[in-house]
Enzyme design. Structure first.
Site, PDB file in Angstrom:
ATOM      1  N   ASP A 201       0.834  -1.202   0.000  1.00 38.49           N
ATOM      2  CA  ASP A 201       0.000   0.000   0.000  1.00 38.49           C
ATOM      3  C   ASP A 201       0.872   1.257   0.000  1.00 38.49           C
ATOM      4  OD1 ASP A 201      -2.334   1.426   0.002  1.00 38.49           O
ATOM      5  OD2 ASP A 201      -2.674   1.246   2.151  1.00 38.49           O
TER       6      ASP A 201
ATOM      7  N   GLY B  61      -0.007   5.334  -4.501  1.00 44.58           N
ATOM      8  CA  GLY B  61      -0.655   6.581  -4.914  1.00 44.58           C
ATOM      9  C   GLY B  61      -0.193   7.765  -4.085  1.00 44.58           C
TER      10      GLY B  61
ATOM     11  N   TRP C 270       2.548   8.063  -2.292  1.00 33.55           N
ATOM     12  CA  TRP C 270       3.973   8.319  -2.561  1.00 33.55           C
ATOM     13  C   TRP C 270       4.116   9.164  -3.824  1.00 33.55           C
ATOM     14  CZ3 TRP C 270       7.015   7.072  -6.772  1.00 33.55           C
ATOM     15  CH2 TRP C 270       8.388   7.275  -6.616  1.00 33.55           C
TER      16      TRP C 270
ATOM     17  N   ARG D 284      -0.571   8.842 -10.093  1.00 39.20           N
ATOM     18  CA  ARG D 284      -0.717   7.601  -9.325  1.00 39.20           C
ATOM     19  C   ARG D 284      -0.101   6.414 -10.066  1.00 39.20           C
ATOM     20  NH1 ARG D 284      -4.018   7.115  -5.204  1.00 39.20           N
ATOM     21  NH2 ARG D 284      -4.461   4.966  -5.790  1.00 39.20           N
TER      22      ARG D 284
ATOM     23  N   HIS E 216       2.562   3.266  -9.117  1.00 40.31           N
ATOM     24  CA  HIS E 216       2.486   1.813  -9.337  1.00 40.31           C
ATOM     25  C   HIS E 216       3.736   1.330 -10.073  1.00 40.31           C
ATOM     26  CE1 HIS E 216      -1.436   1.968  -7.710  1.00 40.31           C
ATOM     27  NE2 HIS E 216      -2.039   2.513  -8.761  1.00 40.31           N
TER      28      HIS E 216
ATOM     29  N   ASP F 132     -11.987  -5.346  -4.934  1.00 36.95           N
ATOM     30  CA  ASP F 132     -12.535  -4.001  -4.693  1.00 36.95           C
ATOM     31  C   ASP F 132     -11.830  -2.926  -5.537  1.00 36.95           C
ATOM     32  OD1 ASP F 132     -14.378  -4.940  -2.851  1.00 36.95           O
ATOM     33  OD2 ASP F 132     -12.931  -4.832  -1.210  1.00 36.95           O
TER      34      ASP F 132
ATOM     35  N   TRP G  89     -11.569  -2.772  -8.577  1.00 36.48           N
ATOM     36  CA  TRP G  89     -12.308  -2.461  -9.812  1.00 36.48           C
ATOM     37  C   TRP G  89     -13.034  -1.116  -9.680  1.00 36.48           C
ATOM     38  CZ3 TRP G  89     -11.438  -4.884 -14.208  1.00 36.48           C
ATOM     39  CH2 TRP G  89     -11.009  -6.209 -14.200  1.00 36.48           C
TER      40      TRP G  89
ATOM     41  N   ARG H 135     -11.767   1.601  -8.905  1.00 37.17           N
ATOM     42  CA  ARG H 135     -10.874   2.712  -9.277  1.00 37.17           C
ATOM     43  C   ARG H 135     -11.156   3.170 -10.712  1.00 37.17           C
ATOM     44  NH1 ARG H 135      -5.191   2.151  -6.161  1.00 37.17           N
ATOM     45  NH2 ARG H 135      -6.108   1.443  -4.226  1.00 37.17           N
TER      46      ARG H 135
ATOM     47  N   LEU I 178      12.206 -19.699  -4.632  1.00 38.17           N
ATOM     48  CA  LEU I 178      11.175 -18.845  -4.030  1.00 38.17           C
ATOM     49  C   LEU I 178       9.875 -19.071  -4.787  1.00 38.17           C
ATOM     50  CD1 LEU I 178      10.493 -16.381  -2.088  1.00 38.17           C
ATOM     51  CD2 LEU I 178      10.880 -14.942  -4.095  1.00 38.17           C
TER      52      LEU I 178
ATOM     53  N   ARG J 217       2.071  -4.982   6.030  1.00 37.64           N
ATOM     54  CA  ARG J 217       1.325  -3.975   5.280  1.00 37.64           C
ATOM     55  C   ARG J 217       2.124  -2.675   5.326  1.00 37.64           C
ATOM     56  NH1 ARG J 217      -4.800  -2.822   4.389  1.00 37.64           N
ATOM     57  NH2 ARG J 217      -4.590  -0.948   3.145  1.00 37.64           N
TER      58      ARG J 217
ATOM     59  N   GLU K 235       1.826 -13.487  12.165  1.00 42.38           N
ATOM     60  CA  GLU K 235       2.278 -12.295  12.893  1.00 42.38           C
ATOM     61  C   GLU K 235       2.063 -11.102  11.967  1.00 42.38           C
ATOM     62  OE1 GLU K 235       3.459 -12.114  16.008  1.00 42.38           O
ATOM     63  OE2 GLU K 235       3.168 -14.278  16.260  1.00 42.38           O
TER      64      GLU K 235
HETATM   65  C1  FPP Z   1      -1.920  -0.018  -3.427  1.00 45.89           C
HETATM   66  O1  FPP Z   1      -1.508   1.317  -3.375  1.00 45.89           O
HETATM   67  C2  FPP Z   1      -1.335  -0.649  -4.608  1.00 45.89           C
HETATM   68  C3  FPP Z   1      -2.039  -1.238  -5.596  1.00 45.89           C
HETATM   69  C4  FPP Z   1      -3.499  -1.340  -5.591  1.00 45.89           C
HETATM   70  C5  FPP Z   1      -1.382  -1.786  -6.790  1.00 45.89           C
HETATM   71  C6  FPP Z   1      -0.118  -2.546  -6.523  1.00 45.89           C
HETATM   72  C7  FPP Z   1       0.528  -2.821  -7.788  1.00 45.89           C
HETATM   73  C8  FPP Z   1       1.828  -2.801  -8.026  1.00 45.89           C
HETATM   74  C9  FPP Z   1       2.847  -2.558  -6.997  1.00 45.89           C
HETATM   75  C10 FPP Z   1       2.226  -3.035  -9.404  1.00 45.89           C
HETATM   76  C11 FPP Z   1       3.211  -4.102  -9.616  1.00 45.89           C
HETATM   77  C12 FPP Z   1       2.889  -5.419  -9.081  1.00 45.89           C
HETATM   78  C13 FPP Z   1       3.560  -6.515  -9.466  1.00 45.89           C
HETATM   79  C14 FPP Z   1       3.346  -7.785  -8.788  1.00 45.89           C
HETATM   80  C15 FPP Z   1       4.535  -6.496 -10.574  1.00 45.89           C
HETATM   81  P1  FPP Z   1      -2.566   2.476  -3.525  1.00 45.89           P
HETATM   82  O2  FPP Z   1      -2.673   2.827  -4.944  1.00 45.89           O
HETATM   83  O3  FPP Z   1      -3.838   2.067  -2.857  1.00 45.89           O
HETATM   84  O4  FPP Z   1      -1.866   3.614  -2.717  1.00 45.89           O
HETATM   85  P2  FPP Z   1      -2.560   4.756  -1.858  1.00 45.89           P
HETATM   86  O5  FPP Z   1      -3.201   4.085  -0.674  1.00 45.89           O
HETATM   87  O6  FPP Z   1      -1.416   5.603  -1.472  1.00 45.89           O
HETATM   88  O7  FPP Z   1      -3.534   5.442  -2.760  1.00 45.89           O
END
Ligand code: FPP
Length: 246
Positions: free
Chosen positions: A18, A21, A23, A31, A35, A65, A67, A69, A129, A182, A201
């Site tokens: 998480d 966006g 960051w 946003r 990603h 959930d 979707w 966005r 892995l 998280r 944990e």
């Molecule tokens: C949550 O941050 C992140 C996501 C919903 C997307 C995660 C996807 C990636 C990291 C892309 C690459 C993945 C792989 C496996 C190659 P957010 O957008 O909810 O952030 P925010 O809470 O700051 O808005």
């Protein structure tokens, strides 16, 4: 008591990635750029996981959930995951990474699905892995699906049998989650690996996912090793309290 990692196996780490966006917004970026930066964090995490004793890594890339966005962001996330698989699949294989995607497959774009199938087949024999990417995933749905599938062979079903079948369906390949991380400062589970994390944990960090690196993973794993895991039982007696054999 110091947690020991099982010899020759290693732990299962789940990650809710998480903060992409937020960051990006703080950097004045879109946003989607967040990603994209998140992919570099996935790469760093995958590279450092085996040496930190991680055997299975399950990362949350897209929830049911998500979707909700804007469609442009949804499409970009799928595009980014597809590019990751296409460009890095071979490198992952050479590094001994077995790739698997969990979640629904009937709603994701065909091109991504093809890339997933190719990557899963190409890396099926790798054992360093086990990287599981959760896409169009919901823990509640995965539990409901496992129960529904079990009921198709129902005869004299007991709760205990149902529990065993759901556990087998959800954890046969990966085992339970030992450590759930998280990033991004929030402290919730967001419908992620709920069955598998019954005794996990939990580790919450304020780090935004694009900033996450080896030292963050090492800190989480070290914290996990320091915690006492009792699985509902009482603490193991210290040697001086053990009954003396006569
Ligand atoms: C949550 O941050 C992140 C996501 C919903 C997307 C995660 C996807 C990636 C990291 C892309 C690459 C993945 C792989 C496996 C190659 P957010 O957008 O909810 O952030 P925010 O809470 O700051 O808005």
């Amino acid at each position: 008591m110091i947690m020991q990692i099982r010899e020759g196996s290693g732990i299962h780490v789940g990650i809710i990635m998480d903060g992409n966006g937020r960051w990006a917004t703080r950097q004045g970026l879109s946003r989607v750029a967040g990603h994209r930066a998140g992919v570099a964090a996935v790469r760093r995490t995958v590279e450092s996981a085996p040496e930190l004793g991680v055997r299975v890594l399950t990362v949350y890339a897209f929830s049911e959930d998500n979707w909700a966005r804007p469609s442009q962001e949804v499409e970009s996330i799928f595009w980014i995951i597809r590019a990751f698989l296409r460009l890095e699949g071979e490198r992952l294989r050479k590094a001994g990474v077995r790739l698997e995607v969990i979640g629904r497959r009937d709603r994701i774009p065909r091109a991504l699905l093809r890339e997933i199938q190719h990557a899963e087949e190409a890396t099926a024999m790798e054992r360093t892995l086990h990287l599981r990417i959760a896409i169009d995933y919901s823990a509640r749905s995965s539990i409901a699906d496992a129960a529904t599938a079990a009921l198709q062979h129902a005869e004299g079903f007991t709760a205990e049998r149902m529990r065993a079948i759901i556990t087998q369906t959800l954890t046969a390949q990966s085992g339970d989650v030992d450590l759930l991380i998280r990033t991004g400062g929030e402290k919730r589970l967001s419908d992620y690996l709920l069955w598998e994390s019954a005794y996990a944990e939990l580790f919450f960090t304020d780090r935004m996912w694009p900033e996450f690196d080896r030292s963050d993973l090492a800190a989480a794993v070290n914290e996990f090793r320091r915690r006492e895991r009792r699985f509902g039982a009482v603490p193991a007696p210290v040697p001086s309290q053990l009954p003396v054999a006569i």
